[in-house]
Design a protein around this motif. Structure first.
Motif, PDB file in Angstrom:
ATOM      1  N   VAL A 116       0.851  -1.186   0.000  1.00  0.00           N
ATOM      2  CA  VAL A 116       0.000   0.000   0.000  1.00  0.00           C
ATOM      3  C   VAL A 116       0.887   1.236   0.000  1.00  0.00           C
ATOM      4  N   VAL A 117       0.573   2.210  -0.847  1.00  0.00           N
ATOM      5  CA  VAL A 117       1.401   3.412  -0.924  1.00  0.00           C
ATOM      6  C   VAL A 117       0.524   4.657  -0.964  1.00  0.00           C
ATOM      7  N   THR A 118       1.143   5.785  -0.625  1.00  0.00           N
ATOM      8  CA  THR A 118       0.587   7.101  -0.919  1.00  0.00           C
ATOM      9  C   THR A 118       1.734   8.019  -1.285  1.00  0.00           C
ATOM     10  N   LEU A 119       1.424   8.990  -2.145  1.00  0.00           N
ATOM     11  CA  LEU A 119       2.384  10.008  -2.562  1.00  0.00           C
ATOM     12  C   LEU A 119       1.757  11.371  -2.286  1.00  0.00           C
ATOM     13  N   VAL A 122      -3.726   1.526   7.805  1.00  0.00           N
ATOM     14  CA  VAL A 122      -2.755   0.435   7.669  1.00  0.00           C
ATOM     15  C   VAL A 122      -2.605  -0.306   8.992  1.00  0.00           C
ATOM     16  N   GLU A 123      -2.493   0.425  10.080  1.00  0.00           N
ATOM     17  CA  GLU A 123      -2.340  -0.215  11.391  1.00  0.00           C
ATOM     18  C   GLU A 123      -3.556  -1.076  11.727  1.00  0.00           C
ATOM     19  N   ALA A 124      -4.758  -0.569  11.446  1.00  0.00           N
ATOM     20  CA  ALA A 124      -5.970  -1.331  11.743  1.00  0.00           C
ATOM     21  C   ALA A 124      -6.105  -2.564  10.861  1.00  0.00           C
ATOM     22  N   SER A 125      -5.621  -2.477   9.627  1.00  0.00           N
ATOM     23  CA  SER A 125      -5.745  -3.599   8.701  1.00  0.00           C
ATOM     24  C   SER A 125      -4.783  -4.731   9.023  1.00  0.00           C
ATOM     25  N   ALA A 126      -3.709  -4.420   9.730  1.00  0.00           N
ATOM     26  CA  ALA A 126      -2.646  -5.394   9.938  1.00  0.00           C
ATOM     27  C   ALA A 126      -3.050  -6.560  10.826  1.00  0.00           C
ATOM     28  N   ALA A 127      -4.153  -6.431  11.543  1.00  0.00           N
ATOM     29  CA  ALA A 127      -4.570  -7.506  12.446  1.00  0.00           C
ATOM     30  C   ALA A 127      -4.843  -8.797  11.696  1.00  0.00           C
ATOM     31  N   THR A 137       2.475  -4.261   3.782  1.00  0.00           N
ATOM     32  CA  THR A 137       3.474  -3.245   4.068  1.00  0.00           C
ATOM     33  C   THR A 137       2.987  -1.952   3.443  1.00  0.00           C
ATOM     34  N   ALA A 138       3.510  -0.828   3.925  1.00  0.00           N
ATOM     35  CA  ALA A 138       3.022   0.453   3.439  1.00  0.00           C
ATOM     36  C   ALA A 138       4.155   1.468   3.363  1.00  0.00           C
ATOM     37  N   THR A 139       4.011   2.403   2.415  1.00  0.00           N
ATOM     38  CA  THR A 139       5.006   3.449   2.226  1.00  0.00           C
ATOM     39  C   THR A 139       4.308   4.786   2.029  1.00  0.00           C
ATOM     40  N   ILE A 199       5.288   0.454   8.273  1.00  0.00           N
ATOM     41  CA  ILE A 199       5.066   1.654   7.476  1.00  0.00           C
ATOM     42  C   ILE A 199       6.379   2.399   7.330  1.00  0.00           C
ATOM     43  N   ASP A 200       6.784   2.638   6.102  1.00  0.00           N
ATOM     44  CA  ASP A 200       8.012   3.378   5.814  1.00  0.00           C
ATOM     45  C   ASP A 200       7.638   4.773   5.347  1.00  0.00           C
ATOM     46  N   ALA A 201       8.085   5.786   6.079  1.00  0.00           N
ATOM     47  CA  ALA A 201       7.964   7.165   5.619  1.00  0.00           C
ATOM     48  C   ALA A 201       9.316   7.540   5.025  1.00  0.00           C
ATOM     49  N   CYS A 202       9.393   7.556   3.702  1.00  0.00           N
ATOM     50  CA  CYS A 202      10.692   7.612   3.040  1.00  0.00           C
ATOM     51  C   CYS A 202      11.091   9.009   2.592  1.00  0.00           C
ATOM     52  N   GLY A 203      10.218  10.004   2.794  1.00  0.00           N
ATOM     53  CA  GLY A 203      10.560  11.349   2.353  1.00  0.00           C
ATOM     54  C   GLY A 203      10.278  11.538   0.875  1.00  0.00           C
TER      55      GLY A 203
END
Length: 203
Positions: free
Chosen positions: A22-25, A41-46, A51-53, A80-84
């Protein structure tokens, strides 16, 4: 609908490991739905392997460091990766490896990033503001959520969609194909060229 000027990246690839990507830009701004993205994302992980970015630059409303601190406080490490900010090549790599484009912005009316995501076969989940519903198209209308939902209800609705895709690979593959087809029919450069040719011929 208008046409994207982004080149067609070709048919999407799909990972075989069963992990939903899952991603967002977007710029890091609460109006862009960044915090709701984390919640969903956190709620779905159960019960969903995912993975998410989040890719995007800091703003006066949110820094990359503050977002990472928030993620660390609410989500398991590594989820969840916040990659900048990312350049064009990294953006294509990110979208090319993703399954779902979760874009819960209440601020953007017709983002180019949505078209770019669909060009890679990412399934969009968006809010019904501006031109979003038209951009996504009727076949994915269930993924266009009401902006009138409060935060808790929005998270529930979006979580339900992610869980469906994470646990039903056939549904994911079908809607990825729909997203890709919508891009090809409405936003691909060749469509734009045909429209221009029609203008000149008619003129």
């Amino acid at each position: 609908a208008g046409a994207s000027t982004a080149p067609d990246p070709g048919e999407p690839r799909r990972g075989a490991d069963g992990i939903l990507r899952v991603v967002t830009l977007c710029n890091l701004d609460p109006r862009k739905g960044v915090l709701e993205f984390v919640d969903v994302v956190e709620a779905s992980a159960a019960d969903t392997r995912l993975t998410a970015t989040i890719a995007g630059g800091a703003t006066g409303a949110m820094t990359l460091e503050s977002l990472r601190a928030h993620i660390g406080a609410v989500a398991p490490a590594g989820m969840i990766d916040a990659c900048g900010p990312v350049d064009a090549s990294a953006r294509d790599d990110l979208l090319g490896g993703a399954d779902v484009f979760l874009y819960l912005s209440r601020h953007d009316l017709a983002p180019l990033s949505l078209i770019e995501a669909m060009s890679h076969g990412c399934v969009p989940i968006v809010l019904d503001i501006g031109g979003m519903r038209e951009m996504v198209g009727s076949e994915l209308a269930r993924n266009v959520l009401s902006p009138q939902l409060d935060r808790a209800a929005l998270v529930r609705e979006a979580t339900g969609l992610l869980r469906r895709y994470g646990n039903d690979p056939a549904a994911l593959d079908r809607d990825r194909a729909v997203a890709r087809r919508r891009y090809r029919e409405a936003f691909a450069p060749e469509r734009f060229r045909r429209e221009l040719e029609g203008v000149f011929v008619d003129g």
